[in-house]
Design a protein around this motif. Structure first.
Motif, PDB file in Angstrom:
ATOM      1  N   GLN A  40      29.080  27.413  -6.315  1.00 17.22           N
ATOM      2  CA  GLN A  40      28.145  26.318  -6.525  1.00 17.22           C
ATOM      3  C   GLN A  40      26.928  26.774  -7.316  1.00 17.22           C
ATOM      4  O   GLN A  40      26.562  27.954  -7.282  1.00 17.22           O
ATOM      5  CB  GLN A  40      27.678  25.735  -5.176  1.00 17.22           C
ATOM      6  N   ILE A  42      22.911  26.275  -7.691  1.00 16.98           N
ATOM      7  CA  ILE A  42      21.716  25.752  -7.021  1.00 16.98           C
ATOM      8  C   ILE A  42      20.736  25.340  -8.111  1.00 16.98           C
ATOM      9  O   ILE A  42      20.378  26.144  -8.977  1.00 16.98           O
ATOM     10  CB  ILE A  42      21.097  26.805  -6.090  1.00 16.98           C
ATOM     11  N   ARG A  52      22.664  21.315  -4.654  1.00 13.87           N
ATOM     12  CA  ARG A  52      23.831  22.136  -4.990  1.00 13.87           C
ATOM     13  C   ARG A  52      24.890  21.269  -5.678  1.00 13.87           C
ATOM     14  O   ARG A  52      25.119  20.126  -5.290  1.00 13.87           O
ATOM     15  CB  ARG A  52      24.448  22.762  -3.733  1.00 13.87           C
ATOM     16  N   GLU A  86      18.335  19.115   1.638  1.00 17.52           N
ATOM     17  CA  GLU A  86      18.393  19.334   0.192  1.00 17.52           C
ATOM     18  C   GLU A  86      18.608  18.001  -0.516  1.00 17.52           C
ATOM     19  O   GLU A  86      18.988  17.000   0.095  1.00 17.52           O
ATOM     20  CB  GLU A  86      19.553  20.274  -0.164  1.00 17.52           C
TER      21      GLU A  86
END
Length: 369
Positions: A40, A42, A52, A86
């Motif tokens: 992934q 970020i 992500r 997030e």
């Protein structure tokens, strides 16, 4: 005093931070890749938010991702904060939004779009148009049915959008429309360079009962069976085969319909030009019966020249008898030329004139009384 100033400064900073417009959910924002881990990326999208995105979302179908730390990317903000605290973001949705904006402009302007076929579905194929997936019906792949689409897979090529519905997420494209347009341009160019009476080389593309289609290098012309040879041709396959290269003459060009008429016999000497000299009235010749009708039989004197033996000129004694009872097709017969008309391309022949008249011998053997 100092503490009071500090509180005022803090309050000003707090107000300033609150005044900063946070991006709306459901919009495309810019971000920067700050790390790559566990498949992934970020991404810092600003506003003290990170999210992500799977690396595969940065790759085109059939290709590897080439994203790296420090790259600036545009992502779609689904939610400001998810269960992990997030930002919930998506590169795939951002690409889709970008693509739809671009494709709607192209559709409105009737412009071509670039894409690549990457999958097969029922009734056709899926095409990646740079973020948006379109449907390519099997009938729109080529001007002719395609048995193997393998060579077309993954190939960047132009498509024409036939219809699109953003609300439903449907896009239908055509590759065939592009090919037909290219063929039309090529056809117009070839026709512009052709003139009536011109001799050209062509390749026999298709054969039918009434003629053959000849490819002249991007445009087809019709070679009718009656223009293949001066002699009678029952079926084009007698003298032509598919794939054969032939020399033909352009007889007629229709600029509006782009139809071209071709001829082969026009490149050979017309046998009717010398018929009157070769076959004078009263001369006797050997010929072959080519066709039998109710009113007589056609006899070929030489390739391209046929004469008619009328039923009344076949026998001295047999009256009201079908010509097929007297002669048969392909039979070799001896005939006399009774009349010649080169303008109307007609020769009248007689069969009985080459035989003795029984009535003359009867009159001699059996005088009156």
């Amino acid at each position: 005093m100092c503490a009071k100033a500090t509180m005022e400064e803090f309050e000003a900073l707090l107000n300033e931070s609150l005044e900063i417009d946070t991006p709306d959910e459901g919009s495309v924002v810019k971000g920067r890749v700050i790390a790559i881990e566990a498949g992934q990326a970020i991404i810092d999208v600003g506003y003290k938010m990170e999210g992500r995105v799977d690396l595969k979302e940065f790759a085109n179908p059939g290709e590897e991702s080439n994203i790296s730390v420090g790259d600036e990317v545009e992502v779609y903000l689904d939610r400001v904060e998810n269960a992990r605290g997030e930002a919930s973001i998506s590169r795939e949705k951002a690409r889709r939004e970008e693509a739809w904006d671009r494709l709607e402009k192209a559709y409105g302007a009737e412009e071509r779009v670039e894409g690549a076929i990457f999958g097969r579905v029922k009734g056709g194929f899926t095409v990646d148009l740079g973020g948006a997936v379109a449907f390519l019906p099997g009938s729109q792949v080529d001007v002719r049915p395609v048995r193997d689409a393998g060579p077309l897979m993954g190939l960047k090529q132009p498509f024409q959008i036939l219809k699109m519905d953003r609300r439903r997420g449907n896009i239908v494209v055509s590759r065939r429309a592009i090919l037909e347009e290219s063929r039309a341009e090529q056809r117009a160019e070839v026709i512009a360079n052709l003139t009536e009476g011109q001799t050209v080389d062509g390749v026999v593309k298709n054969i039918t009962e009434y003629g053959a289609f000849v490819d002249l290098g991007g445009v087809d012309g019709l070679l009718h069976v009656t223009d293949m040879a001066w002699r009678r041709v029952n079926h084009p396959s007698e003298i032509l085969s598919i794939g054969e290269t032939v020399k033909v003459q352009v007889i007629k060009i229709n600029k509006d319909s782009h139809r071209i008429s071709l001829g082969m016999k026009q490149l050979q000497a017309d046998p009717w030009d010398t018929v009157a000299d070769k076959f004078p009235i009263g001369s006797v010749h050997q010929g072959r019966v080519t066709n039998i009708t109710d009113y007589g039989a056609f006899v070929e004197l030489e390739p391209g020249v046929e004469g008619l033996v009328h039923v009344s000129e076949m026998s001295w004694t047999k009256k009201n008898v079908h010509p097929g009872k007297i002669v048969s097709t392909s039979q070799e017969v001896e005939v006399m030329v009774l009349d010649v008309d080169p303008v109307k391309r007609r020769v009248s022949l007689g069969l009985k004139q080459c035989l003795s008249n029984p009535w003359d011998s009867f009159a001699a053997n059996y005088p009156a009384g």
